[in-house]
Design an enzyme around this catalytic site. Structure first.
Site, short mmCIF file in Angstrom:
data_model
loop_
_atom_site.label_atom_id
_atom_site.label_comp_id
_atom_site.label_asym_id
_atom_site.label_seq_id
_atom_site.Cartn_x
_atom_site.Cartn_y
_atom_site.Cartn_z
CB CYS A 163 0.14 2.11 4.04
SG CYS A 163 -1.50 1.41 3.77
CB CYS A 208 -0.91 -0.05 1.23
SG CYS A 208 -1.73 1.49 1.61
#
Length: 113
Positions: free
Chosen positions: A38, A35
């Site tokens: 993230c 991700c």
């Protein structure tokens, strides 16, 4: 997993004790290695964990390695941020955001009864 400094990692096994049983509100980041947003959020979470330690606990959980908790709360997008208070999810946000905006969005968690 992308580790944010000063942010504890929880698992399917430790989630209930660390999050649902916590005395403070808990900000949980549902994250994954793949991700990108993230990674952008990691320094924001580190800063919030350090600056707001007396008001909120900040933890991360890797959804790929801990699918039970992600499934329990129907988390489908990364990063998902959920705030738990008294064992219940009280707020959910999807996507990375700057620290100032994140703190504005969770401010009501600190002031709510």
């Amino acid at each position: 997993m992308i580790h944010a400094e000063g942010v504890a990692e929880v698992t399917d096994t430790t989630f209930d004790a660390e999050v649902l049983g916590a005395g403070l509100p808990v900000l949980v980041e549902f994250t994954a290695d793949w991700c990108g947003p993230c990674r952008q959020l990691a320094p924001v979470l580190s800063a919030v964990a350090a600056e707001e330690a007396d008001r909120i606990k900040v933890v991360q959980i890797d959804v790929d390695h801990n699918p039970a908790v992600a499934g329990r709360y129907a988390v489908l997008s990364m990063p998902t941020l959920m705030v738990f208070r008294d064992g219940e999810p009280v707020k959910s946000m999807v996507g990375a955001r700057p620290k100032r905006r994140l703190l504005q969005e969770i401010e009501d968690v600190f002031t709510a009864p």
